[in-house]
Design a protein around this motif. Structure first.
Motif, PDB file in Angstrom:
ATOM      1  N   PHE A  51       4.394 -50.457  -2.426  1.00 46.66           N
ATOM      2  CA  PHE A  51       5.254 -49.848  -1.399  1.00 46.66           C
ATOM      3  C   PHE A  51       5.252 -48.335  -1.529  1.00 46.66           C
ATOM      4  O   PHE A  51       5.178 -47.786  -2.633  1.00 46.66           O
ATOM      5  CB  PHE A  51       6.702 -50.337  -1.558  1.00 46.66           C
ATOM      6  CG  PHE A  51       6.882 -51.769  -1.138  1.00 46.66           C
ATOM      7  CD1 PHE A  51       7.287 -52.089   0.156  1.00 46.66           C
ATOM      8  CD2 PHE A  51       6.639 -52.794  -2.046  1.00 46.66           C
ATOM      9  CE1 PHE A  51       7.434 -53.416   0.544  1.00 46.66           C
ATOM     10  CE2 PHE A  51       6.789 -54.115  -1.673  1.00 46.66           C
ATOM     11  CZ  PHE A  51       7.191 -54.443  -0.376  1.00 46.66           C
ATOM     12  N   ALA A  93      10.737 -48.014   3.395  1.00 47.52           N
ATOM     13  CA  ALA A  93       9.712 -48.502   2.464  1.00 47.52           C
ATOM     14  C   ALA A  93       8.622 -49.166   3.291  1.00 47.52           C
ATOM     15  O   ALA A  93       8.896 -49.995   4.158  1.00 47.52           O
ATOM     16  CB  ALA A  93      10.325 -49.502   1.504  1.00 47.52           C
ATOM     17  N   VAL A  94       7.404 -48.777   3.019  1.00 44.85           N
ATOM     18  CA  VAL A  94       6.286 -49.336   3.775  1.00 44.85           C
ATOM     19  C   VAL A  94       5.338 -50.020   2.803  1.00 44.85           C
ATOM     20  O   VAL A  94       4.927 -49.421   1.806  1.00 44.85           O
ATOM     21  CB  VAL A  94       5.516 -48.214   4.519  1.00 44.85           C
ATOM     22  CG1 VAL A  94       4.358 -48.802   5.302  1.00 44.85           C
ATOM     23  CG2 VAL A  94       6.444 -47.439   5.433  1.00 44.85           C
ATOM     24  N   CYS A  95       5.026 -51.261   3.101  1.00 44.20           N
ATOM     25  CA  CYS A  95       4.075 -51.984   2.261  1.00 44.20           C
ATOM     26  C   CYS A  95       2.664 -51.586   2.678  1.00 44.20           C
ATOM     27  O   CYS A  95       2.323 -51.651   3.864  1.00 44.20           O
ATOM     28  CB  CYS A  95       4.286 -53.495   2.433  1.00 44.20           C
ATOM     29  SG  CYS A  95       3.075 -54.441   1.505  1.00 44.20           S
TER      30      CYS A  95
END
Ligand code: FES
Lengths: 416, 121
Positions: free
Chosen positions: B118, B3-5
């Protein structure tokens, strides 16, 4: 985290900009370059047989090459004194420039990207950026608004502007990069001037053949062109017919929008010209003259082959010079560029390739920077071609046809 | 999968669209009518940078009950992402080309937690 298998990643997302008319060609084409690298064909020889520059951006330079002193002076004054005026002497479709679909395709609308022109001409810089993005070794440069010049009401203006453009192009653009080449513009409405063009330009650096812009009304099989074809045949270089649309053509006048005019106009123009070329027996009269049919895609060719074969069988007495079927000449004496390649039916495309002997007769063309450009991926990714055929179409067929090196260019240029 | 913000929800709402390069995976995040949508920046046509294109409302044609046409108009709410390479349009919500739903963008998973957006990559 709403998925237990997902872990938090700390990488910093890198923002990417929207593409607009100010975007650099290299950014616009970044995906094409990346794909070529990933798939490994960035090392293949790639010749792009049809790309364009917008010559009218440099029109004030071009008109300085007009030979007639009065015309040259008028053109020069016009450009000095009329801000925002259209290019001197050019006919065309003025504001009917719908190619960008109302601003949806910014690189077709305009290219306002930053170019440092102190040492290198803007068009050389832009062409190199495109070559880099498309992994191209040799790019054949065509003009854009001049594609309508064959319809100019004053044949002498076609001559004056064509000769000026050819001089400017060879002097200012082709001289700067061995990879940028051209099929020199023939002022075809004046056959003796077209012959003079062959004499003057055949041996200039970067001139690999000759071009007739096909939107015009003179029949190409007329006797007045025989001397021209003989001269071109003797140079060993090909003659190309670059298709164009012509909305004022009565046959297209019911078409209500650019979509229809563009879809039919190019193909119709190529069909008429090639029908005259074949049925009048030009391949029999000039067996070594190689013709290239540019920018109508591929699907029209098998249709025309079948149509002409069918009719010829019943009316041989109207085409008595032919010793083979029309489709034989179309397959053996003619070459074709593939763009814009129709891909919605792969079976039809495969059969078309077979019918036109694409392995030897088909030439990759991007048509960059126009709205329907094709990347080399359109050929590389075809499921029915083997690697040899792909390499031929993407570069080797053109290299053999034009006498260009068959090796990948090394150290081709330093990008700005 | 990670998960990438990619930023705060407020910021992305304000921008309407942002495209990110996540170590070679490029994803466009769009905010339209109160929801986020995310699509891979790879056009199914020829691989163009679709999410970097302009946004246009869907064009439709008005036809009367008697089948006479009354010309084109913009749809009130439906918005398309227009691929900048050749102009193919995809609905920002469904990712589908209006003339053939089989031609569609590849979705990416996008969600909001604690005011942050996200992407699953
Ligand atoms: S690559 Fe997107 S429209 Fe062609």
């Amino acid at each position: 985290m709403n998925d237990p298998a997902t872990s938090l990643h700390t990488l910093a997302p890198k923002p990417i900009r929207e593409i607009d008319t100010y975007s650099d060609s290299r950014d616009i084409l970044a995906h094409s370059k990346r794909e070529a690298q990933l798939k490994g064909y960035s090392d293949w020889l790639i010749c792009d047989v049809d790309a364009h520059h917008v010559e009218t951006v440099s029109w004030n330079e071009v008109v300085k090459y007009i030979e007639d002193p009065v015309l040259r002076d008028q053109a020069d004054t016009y450009h000095k004194e009329r801000t925002g005026a259209p290019p001197y002497g050019l006919n065309g479709d003025l504001g009917m420039r719908y190619q960008d679909v109302g601003g949806r395709i910014p690189h077709q609308s305009d290219r306002r990207e930053k170019v440092e022109t102190k040492t290198t001409h803007r068009d050389v810089v832009l062409t190199r950026r495109a070559m880099d993005g498309l992994s191209v070794d040799h790019m054949v440069l065509f003009p854009t608004p001049m594609l309508h010049l064959g319809l100019h009401p004053q044949p002498e203006m076609e001559v004056a502007l064509a000769q000026a453009y050819n001089m400017w192009l060879t002097d200012r653009i082709l001289s700067e990069d061995d990879g940028i080449v051209t099929l020199v513009y023939l002022p075809f409405n004046t056959p003796e001037e077209a012959c003079r063009t062959v004499e003057r330009f055949a041996n200039k650096k970067g001139v690999i053949g000759f071009c007739v812009t096909s939107a015009r009304h003179k029949p190409l099989h007329s006797n007045e062109y025989m001397k021209l074809y003989r001269m071109i045949e003797e140079t060993g270089k090909p003659i190309a017919f670059h298709a164009g649309y012509h909305w004022q053509d009565p046959s297209l006048q019911t078409l209500p929008n650019f979509l229809s005019v563009h879809a039919l106009g190019f193909v119709w123009c190529s069909m008429v010209m090639l029908t005259n070329w074949i049925l009048s027996g030009i391949p029999e009269k000039f067996p070594k003259l190689k013709s290239i049919w540019v920018e109508s895609g591929v699907a029209w060719i098998p249709a025309l082959m079948q149509r002409l074969d069918d009719q010829y069988l019943m009316r041989q007495s109207e085409a008595p010079l032919l010793k083979r079927m029309p489709s034989d000449y179309m397959r053996e004496n003619c070459w074709y560029t593939c763009q814009p390649m129709e891909k919605s039916n792969m079976k039809a495309l495969e059969l078309s390739f077979e019918m036109i002997k694409a392995d030897t007769q088909l030439l990759y063309a991007s048509d960059w920077p126009h709205f329907d450009f094709d990347t080399p991926g359109v050929i590389h990714d075809l499921p029915f071609l083997d690697e040899t055929a792909k390499r031929n179409i993407l570069g080797l067929n053109a290299a053999r046809l034009f006498g260009l090196p068959t090796e990948k260019r090394q150290n081709k240029f330093i990008l700005d | 999968m990670s998960a990438v913000c990619v930023g705060s929800a407020d910021e992305l709402k304000e921008a309407g669209r942002k495209v990110f390069d996540l170590e070679g995976t490029e994803i466009g995040v769009f905010h339209h009518e109160g929801a986020f949508y995310a699509w891979h920046n790879n056009c199914p046509h020829q691989g163009g940078p679709v999410c970097q294109g302009r946004l246009f409302r869907l064009v439709e044609e008005e036809v009367e009950a008697n089948r006479e046409t009354r010309g084109r108009r913009y749809h009130e709410s439906r918005v398309n992402i227009v691929c900048p390479w050749h102009g193919i349009e995809y609905d920002v919500k469904t990712g589908q080309f209006p003339g053939n739903p089989a031609m569609a963008l590849t979705p990416a998973k996008v969600y909001v937690e604690n005011g942050e957006v996200f992407l699953d990559v």
